[in-house]
Write an enzyme that holds these catalytic residues in place. Structure first.
Site, PDB file in Angstrom:
ATOM      1  N   CYS A   9       9.415  49.210  34.534  1.00  0.00           N
ATOM      2  CA  CYS A   9       8.034  48.962  34.081  1.00  0.00           C
ATOM      3  C   CYS A   9       7.188  50.153  34.515  1.00  0.00           C
ATOM      4  O   CYS A   9       7.724  51.247  34.734  1.00  0.00           O
ATOM      5  CB  CYS A   9       7.508  47.628  34.602  1.00  0.00           C
ATOM      6  SG  CYS A   9       7.396  47.513  36.405  1.00  0.00           S
ATOM      7  N   ASN A  12       6.542  49.292  39.047  1.00  0.00           N
ATOM      8  CA  ASN A  12       7.684  48.730  39.792  1.00  0.00           C
ATOM      9  C   ASN A  12       7.225  47.812  40.945  1.00  0.00           C
ATOM     10  O   ASN A  12       7.908  47.714  41.966  1.00  0.00           O
ATOM     11  CB  ASN A  12       8.619  49.836  40.319  1.00  0.00           C
ATOM     12  CG  ASN A  12       9.979  49.341  40.820  1.00  0.00           C
ATOM     13  OD1 ASN A  12      10.563  49.931  41.726  1.00  0.00           O
ATOM     14  ND2 ASN A  12      10.491  48.262  40.278  1.00  0.00           N
ATOM     15  N   CYS A  14       5.372  44.684  39.817  1.00  0.00           N
ATOM     16  CA  CYS A  14       5.134  43.362  39.211  1.00  0.00           C
ATOM     17  C   CYS A  14       6.297  42.933  38.301  1.00  0.00           C
ATOM     18  O   CYS A  14       7.094  42.077  38.658  1.00  0.00           O
ATOM     19  CB  CYS A  14       3.828  43.355  38.414  1.00  0.00           C
ATOM     20  SG  CYS A  14       2.358  43.664  39.427  1.00  0.00           S
ATOM     21  N   ARG A  15       6.384  43.530  37.104  1.00  0.00           N
ATOM     22  CA  ARG A  15       7.321  43.013  36.102  1.00  0.00           C
ATOM     23  C   ARG A  15       8.780  43.348  36.376  1.00  0.00           C
ATOM     24  O   ARG A  15       9.642  42.455  36.344  1.00  0.00           O
ATOM     25  CB  ARG A  15       6.921  43.518  34.712  1.00  0.00           C
ATOM     26  CG  ARG A  15       5.600  42.948  34.227  1.00  0.00           C
ATOM     27  CD  ARG A  15       5.065  43.718  33.047  1.00  0.00           C
ATOM     28  NE  ARG A  15       4.713  45.084  33.427  1.00  0.00           N
ATOM     29  CZ  ARG A  15       4.367  46.040  32.599  1.00  0.00           C
ATOM     30  NH1 ARG A  15       4.345  45.794  31.301  1.00  0.00           N
ATOM     31  NH2 ARG A  15       4.046  47.245  33.039  1.00  0.00           N
ATOM     32  N   SER A  16       9.085  44.630  36.625  1.00  0.00           N
ATOM     33  CA  SER A  16      10.519  44.974  36.774  1.00  0.00           C
ATOM     34  C   SER A  16      11.144  44.404  38.050  1.00  0.00           C
ATOM     35  O   SER A  16      12.324  44.020  38.017  1.00  0.00           O
ATOM     36  CB  SER A  16      10.773  46.475  36.625  1.00  0.00           C
ATOM     37  OG  SER A  16      10.113  47.226  37.614  1.00  0.00           O
ATOM     38  N   ASP A 124       1.506  43.183  30.992  1.00  0.00           N
ATOM     39  CA  ASP A 124       1.318  43.509  32.401  1.00  0.00           C
ATOM     40  C   ASP A 124       0.454  42.440  33.073  1.00  0.00           C
ATOM     41  O   ASP A 124      -0.695  42.248  32.684  1.00  0.00           O
ATOM     42  CB  ASP A 124       0.627  44.872  32.482  1.00  0.00           C
ATOM     43  CG  ASP A 124       0.725  45.461  33.865  1.00  0.00           C
ATOM     44  OD1 ASP A 124       0.968  44.698  34.815  1.00  0.00           O
ATOM     45  OD2 ASP A 124       0.558  46.681  33.985  1.00  0.00           O
TER      46      ASP A 124
HETATM   47  P1  4NP Z   1       3.992  46.732  36.790  1.00  0.00           P
HETATM   48  O1  4NP Z   1       2.421  46.463  36.950  1.00  0.00           O
HETATM   49  O2  4NP Z   1       4.132  47.937  35.878  1.00  0.00           O
HETATM   50  O3  4NP Z   1       4.488  45.492  36.130  1.00  0.00           O
HETATM   51  O4  4NP Z   1       4.557  46.960  38.169  1.00  0.00           O
HETATM   52  C1  4NP Z   1       1.505  47.402  37.379  1.00  0.00           C
HETATM   53  C2  4NP Z   1       1.392  47.676  38.712  1.00  0.00           C
HETATM   54  C3  4NP Z   1       0.443  48.584  39.166  1.00  0.00           C
HETATM   55  C4  4NP Z   1      -0.372  49.203  38.254  1.00  0.00           C
HETATM   56  C5  4NP Z   1      -0.242  48.944  36.911  1.00  0.00           C
HETATM   57  C6  4NP Z   1       0.702  48.047  36.476  1.00  0.00           C
HETATM   58  N1  4NP Z   1      -1.359  50.099  38.709  1.00  0.00           N
HETATM   59  O5  4NP Z   1      -2.198  50.536  37.893  1.00  0.00           O
HETATM   60  O6  4NP Z   1      -1.379  50.454  39.908  1.00  0.00           O
END
Ligand code: 4NP
Length: 154
Positions: A9, A12, A14-16, A124
């Site tokens: 993702c 790294n 939240c989703r992955s 997200d």
């Molecule tokens: P992820 O979510 O891609 O599912 O881990 C996010 C985590 C952090 C951020 C964006 C999306 N960020 O902008 O810091």
């Protein structure tokens, strides 16, 4: 040979990581051996544990996620993994741009592995609430169950 899967993702955190622990959980329940990892296209959170809400939704579903640490995807991942699975279309196009000529990994989108959801993004949940994380969990679990059913025969 043991099948290997890398989920990717953006951050790294939240989703992955949820996709990683969901697939490990389904493998454990099914008695299937698989190498499973996750990474982010960005390095913003490298070395950090998952978001608290990620750890919480995993715990609500009986799965531990607090031990994970974020890392950025690297070119060698395209040679080291059989499958690299992007959580959304932006992640997929970022991966396509990074893909070396001698890549062996097969690239796909997570929801390509869920009937009727092919081509769709796992949204997200970072800017969402707990219900957004619950939805993410349901999506990654559905994909994990289908992946185990398909890849165990590979
Ligand atoms: P992820 O979510 O891609 O599912 O881990 C996010 C985590 C952090 C951020 C964006 C999306 N960020 O902008 O810091």
């Amino acid at each position: 040979m043991t099948v290997s899967v890398l989920f990717v993702c953006l951050g790294n955190i939240c989703r992955s990581p949820l996709a990683e622990v969901a697939l490990r959980e389904v493998c454990a329940r099914s008695g299937v051996a698989m190498i499973v990892d996750s990474a982010g296209t960005a390095d913003w959170h490298a070395g950090r544990p998952p978001d608290d809400r990620t750890v919480a939704v995993a715990a609500r579903n009986g799965v531990e996620a607090s031990h994970l640490r974020a890392r950025q995807v690297r070119v060698s991942d395209f040679r080291d993994f059989d499958h690299i699975i992007a959580l959304d279309n932006q992640n997929l196009s970022d991966l396509q741009a990074l893909r070396p000529k001698d890549a062996s990994a097969e690239l796909s989108l997570l929801l390509d592995h869920v009937k009727g959801r092919s081509g769709q993004d796992v949204d997200d949940p970072y800017y969402g609430d707990d219900s957004a994380f619950d939805r993410t969990w349901q999506e990654v679990m559905a994909a994990a169950e289908n992946l185990v059913a398909r890849l165990r025969q590979a």
